[in-house]
Motif scaffolding. Structure first.
Motif, PDB file in Angstrom:
ATOM      1  N   THR A 134       0.957  -1.119   0.115  1.00 22.88           N
ATOM      2  CA  THR A 134       0.012  -0.050  -0.102  1.00 22.88           C
ATOM      3  C   THR A 134       0.807   1.473  -0.060  1.00 22.88           C
ATOM      4  O   THR A 134       1.671   1.398   1.114  1.00 22.88           O
ATOM      5  CB  THR A 134      -0.965   0.154   1.305  1.00 22.88           C
ATOM      6  OG1 THR A 134      -1.864  -1.082   1.122  1.00 22.88           O
ATOM      7  CG2 THR A 134      -1.837   1.093   1.032  1.00 22.88           C
ATOM      8  N   GLY A 189       0.577   5.140   0.503  1.00 25.11           N
ATOM      9  CA  GLY A 189      -0.004   6.050   1.118  1.00 25.11           C
ATOM     10  C   GLY A 189       0.256   7.476   0.452  1.00 25.11           C
ATOM     11  O   GLY A 189       1.631   7.784   0.626  1.00 25.11           O
ATOM     12  N   ARG A 220       3.328   3.728  -9.233  1.00 23.82           N
ATOM     13  CA  ARG A 220       2.725   2.471  -8.699  1.00 23.82           C
ATOM     14  C   ARG A 220       3.147   1.532  -9.672  1.00 23.82           C
ATOM     15  O   ARG A 220       3.472   0.178  -8.985  1.00 23.82           O
ATOM     16  CB  ARG A 220       1.199   2.507  -8.798  1.00 23.82           C
ATOM     17  CG  ARG A 220       0.549   1.343  -8.340  1.00 23.82           C
ATOM     18  CD  ARG A 220      -0.775   1.404  -8.976  1.00 23.82           C
ATOM     19  NE  ARG A 220      -0.928   1.401 -10.400  1.00 23.82           N
ATOM     20  CZ  ARG A 220      -1.960   1.859 -11.095  1.00 23.82           C
ATOM     21  NH1 ARG A 220      -2.987   2.370 -10.303  1.00 23.82           N
ATOM     22  NH2 ARG A 220      -1.785   1.725 -12.400  1.00 23.82           N
ATOM     23  N   ARG A 277      -0.771  -0.883  -4.280  1.00 26.24           N
ATOM     24  CA  ARG A 277      -2.248  -0.097  -4.465  1.00 26.24           C
ATOM     25  C   ARG A 277      -1.841   1.558  -3.813  1.00 26.24           C
ATOM     26  O   ARG A 277      -1.451   1.504  -2.785  1.00 26.24           O
ATOM     27  CB  ARG A 277      -3.280  -0.909  -3.641  1.00 26.24           C
ATOM     28  CG  ARG A 277      -3.710  -2.198  -4.345  1.00 26.24           C
ATOM     29  CD  ARG A 277      -4.443  -2.783  -3.410  1.00 26.24           C
ATOM     30  NE  ARG A 277      -4.932  -4.088  -3.946  1.00 26.24           N
ATOM     31  CZ  ARG A 277      -5.581  -5.206  -3.102  1.00 26.24           C
ATOM     32  NH1 ARG A 277      -6.149  -4.849  -1.906  1.00 26.24           N
ATOM     33  NH2 ARG A 277      -5.803  -6.438  -3.873  1.00 26.24           N
ATOM     34  N   GLU A 301      -3.332   4.586  -2.059  1.00 24.55           N
ATOM     35  CA  GLU A 301      -4.369   4.924  -1.048  1.00 24.55           C
ATOM     36  C   GLU A 301      -4.307   6.310  -0.431  1.00 24.55           C
ATOM     37  O   GLU A 301      -3.028   6.558  -0.449  1.00 24.55           O
ATOM     38  CB  GLU A 301      -4.595   3.976  -0.023  1.00 24.55           C
ATOM     39  CG  GLU A 301      -5.625   4.212   1.008  1.00 24.55           C
ATOM     40  CD  GLU A 301      -5.534   3.075   2.273  1.00 24.55           C
ATOM     41  OE1 GLU A 301      -5.745   1.930   1.682  1.00 24.55           O
ATOM     42  OE2 GLU A 301      -5.840   3.506   3.270  1.00 24.55           O
ATOM     43  N   ARG A 318      -0.322   2.335   8.730  1.00 20.11           N
ATOM     44  CA  ARG A 318      -1.433   1.764   8.135  1.00 20.11           C
ATOM     45  C   ARG A 318      -0.604   1.261   6.510  1.00 20.11           C
ATOM     46  O   ARG A 318      -0.745   0.463   6.115  1.00 20.11           O
ATOM     47  CB  ARG A 318      -2.578   2.651   7.707  1.00 20.11           C
ATOM     48  CG  ARG A 318      -3.651   2.071   6.713  1.00 20.11           C
ATOM     49  CD  ARG A 318      -4.682   2.895   6.542  1.00 20.11           C
ATOM     50  NE  ARG A 318      -5.588   2.531   5.601  1.00 20.11           N
ATOM     51  CZ  ARG A 318      -6.768   1.966   5.746  1.00 20.11           C
ATOM     52  NH1 ARG A 318      -7.180   1.718   7.245  1.00 20.11           N
ATOM     53  NH2 ARG A 318      -7.648   1.586   5.019  1.00 20.11           N
ATOM     54  N   TYR A 319       0.111   2.387   6.186  1.00 20.64           N
ATOM     55  CA  TYR A 319       0.753   2.176   4.855  1.00 20.64           C
ATOM     56  C   TYR A 319       2.243   1.511   4.863  1.00 20.64           C
ATOM     57  O   TYR A 319       2.967   1.666   5.739  1.00 20.64           O
ATOM     58  CB  TYR A 319       0.886   3.696   4.110  1.00 20.64           C
ATOM     59  CG  TYR A 319      -0.498   4.303   4.217  1.00 20.64           C
ATOM     60  CD1 TYR A 319      -1.464   4.204   3.656  1.00 20.64           C
ATOM     61  CD2 TYR A 319      -0.535   5.652   5.295  1.00 20.64           C
ATOM     62  CE1 TYR A 319      -2.552   4.688   3.719  1.00 20.64           C
ATOM     63  CE2 TYR A 319      -1.495   6.376   5.229  1.00 20.64           C
ATOM     64  CZ  TYR A 319      -2.703   6.076   4.755  1.00 20.64           C
ATOM     65  OH  TYR A 319      -3.902   6.648   4.739  1.00 20.64           O
ATOM     66  N   ASP A 320       2.398   0.745   3.697  1.00 20.97           N
ATOM     67  CA  ASP A 320       3.888   0.271   3.743  1.00 20.97           C
ATOM     68  C   ASP A 320       4.779   1.247   3.289  1.00 20.97           C
ATOM     69  O   ASP A 320       6.022   1.418   3.743  1.00 20.97           O
ATOM     70  CB  ASP A 320       3.898  -0.963   2.605  1.00 20.97           C
ATOM     71  CG  ASP A 320       2.926  -2.050   3.098  1.00 20.97           C
ATOM     72  OD1 ASP A 320       2.816  -2.474   4.099  1.00 20.97           O
ATOM     73  OD2 ASP A 320       1.968  -2.248   2.063  1.00 20.97           O
ATOM     74  N   THR A 349      -9.003   4.316  -2.267  1.00 18.04           N
ATOM     75  CA  THR A 349      -8.031   3.623  -3.114  1.00 18.04           C
ATOM     76  C   THR A 349      -8.098   3.581  -4.586  1.00 18.04           C
ATOM     77  O   THR A 349      -9.240   4.100  -4.902  1.00 18.04           O
ATOM     78  CB  THR A 349      -8.118   2.062  -2.604  1.00 18.04           C
ATOM     79  OG1 THR A 349      -9.071   1.344  -3.142  1.00 18.04           O
ATOM     80  CG2 THR A 349      -7.969   1.877  -0.911  1.00 18.04           C
ATOM     81  N   HIS A 392      -8.400   1.036  -6.619  1.00 16.88           N
ATOM     82  CA  HIS A 392      -8.845  -0.297  -6.770  1.00 16.88           C
ATOM     83  C   HIS A 392     -10.453  -0.242  -6.525  1.00 16.88           C
ATOM     84  O   HIS A 392     -10.767   0.323  -5.520  1.00 16.88           O
ATOM     85  CB  HIS A 392      -8.236  -1.370  -5.935  1.00 16.88           C
ATOM     86  CG  HIS A 392      -7.000  -1.531  -6.601  1.00 16.88           C
ATOM     87  ND1 HIS A 392      -6.781  -2.418  -7.684  1.00 16.88           N
ATOM     88  CD2 HIS A 392      -5.763  -1.134  -6.404  1.00 16.88           C
ATOM     89  CE1 HIS A 392      -5.524  -2.683  -7.874  1.00 16.88           C
ATOM     90  NE2 HIS A 392      -5.051  -1.647  -7.155  1.00 16.88           N
TER      91      HIS A 392
END
Length: 310
Positions: A42, A44, A62, A74, A76, A92-94, A308, A310
């Protein structure tokens, strides 16, 4: 007279072809894209523009990350800066693409490690209509300033610089979704001044003229002129940080991001996402003049759904 059928040979061929067909989907999937059994990464992105604009702009990044990490990536974002900052705090985000003034908080609260910063530099300016009686920063006392979100880099920098000179009669800040809508509010007469964020590469090398007032004029996209009252120090356009525990240890992501500008293909991709390149970045190098606007600021609880691509 028909020949004798060799049943053992036919059965052997059928079994062999069946085993080859069963193996094809897995082989094709590995060749065509990221491994299916790996968790998506993810990315962010700070909501400094509309979700649609962010998804379109950073789709090339991306796709490049997906190829480099061999994982689905993805994008977000969030509905506002506060929600995004709270989710960054929670890890929350990678990967996080955010403002440089928020990088220290991402490191201390969300356990993110800085990777790179955009090589181009921005600055924030306070502008007024050319016919405005407001002619200096001191004249802003008690007036209204249309601004991007209160946690955006431009607003943080301007508020920090105006806190002392206007402490006795501070201006009122009217917050908008980004600096373009703040400028629109100025043009519609809803505010006395506005904060705009611009690419400072060209402005820093602007030739001097004999007319100081002419030096302060800025042409907007529609050709309208505004008068500049103040320009902040330059700052990076964006920074990227990562949660190392969620990315492959064998991938030197910072090194590969900085190397993008070394090849024609990389420069073409950078051009599509609106960056000239990336460089090594250390959160300790952030100027001390860029703190959050309120040290005691508490993030509100938010149940907003994630936005997101997606």
């Amino acid at each position: 007279m028909p020949g004798r059928t060799n049943l053992p040979l036919i059965l052997t061929l059928v079994l062999l072809l069946g085993s080859m067909a069963a193996a094809l989907p897995a082989t094709a999937q590995t060749a065509e894209g990221p491994a299916a059994d790996a968790e998506p990464v993810t990315l962010g992105i700070l909501p400094f523009a509309s979700p649609k604009s962010l998804f379109q702009r950073y789709a090339p990044l991306r796709d490049w990350l997906s190829q480099t990490l061999d994982r689905e990536v993805r994008i977000e974002t969030a509905r506002n800066f506060e929600t995004f900052l709270g989710r960054t705090d929670a890890g929350r985000y990678d990967l996080v693409l955010t403002g440089s003034h928020l990088a220290r908080r991402a490191r201390t609260h969300g356990d993110y490690r800085p990777l790179v910063a955009a090589t181009h530099r921005l600055s924030a300016r306070i502008v007024t209509p050319v016919d405005s009686p407001i002619d200096s920063v001191q004249d802003l006392a008690g007036h209204t300033i249309a601004a991007p979100p209160r946690l955006s880099m431009g607003t943080v920098a301007v508020r920090y610089l105006l806190d002392l000179p206007l402490a006795d009669n501070p201006p009122e800040y009217l917050y908008y979704s980004h600096h373009e809508t703040a400028l629109d509010a100025l043009q519609r007469g809803l505010a006395d001044a506005a904060i705009m964020v611009v690419d400072d590469e060209a402005g820093s090398a602007r030739p001097e003229t004999r007319d100081p007032d002419r030096e302060r004029l800025i042409s907007l996209r529609d050709g309208q002129l505004v008068r500049m009252l103040m320009r902040t120090p330059r700052f990076p356009g964006a920074v990227i940080l990562a949660r190392e525990d969620r990315l492959p240890a064998t991938v030197d992501l910072a090194g590969q991001l900085t190397a993008l500008s070394d090849t024609p293909e990389g420069r073409e991709r950078l051009g599509r996402i609106g960056h000239r390149g990336f460089e090594a970045f250390d959160t300790d190098a952030i100027p001390d003049m860029m703190p959050l606007p309120d040290p005691g600021f508490v993030l509100p609880d938010s149940d907003d759904p994630a936005v997101t691509d997606h």
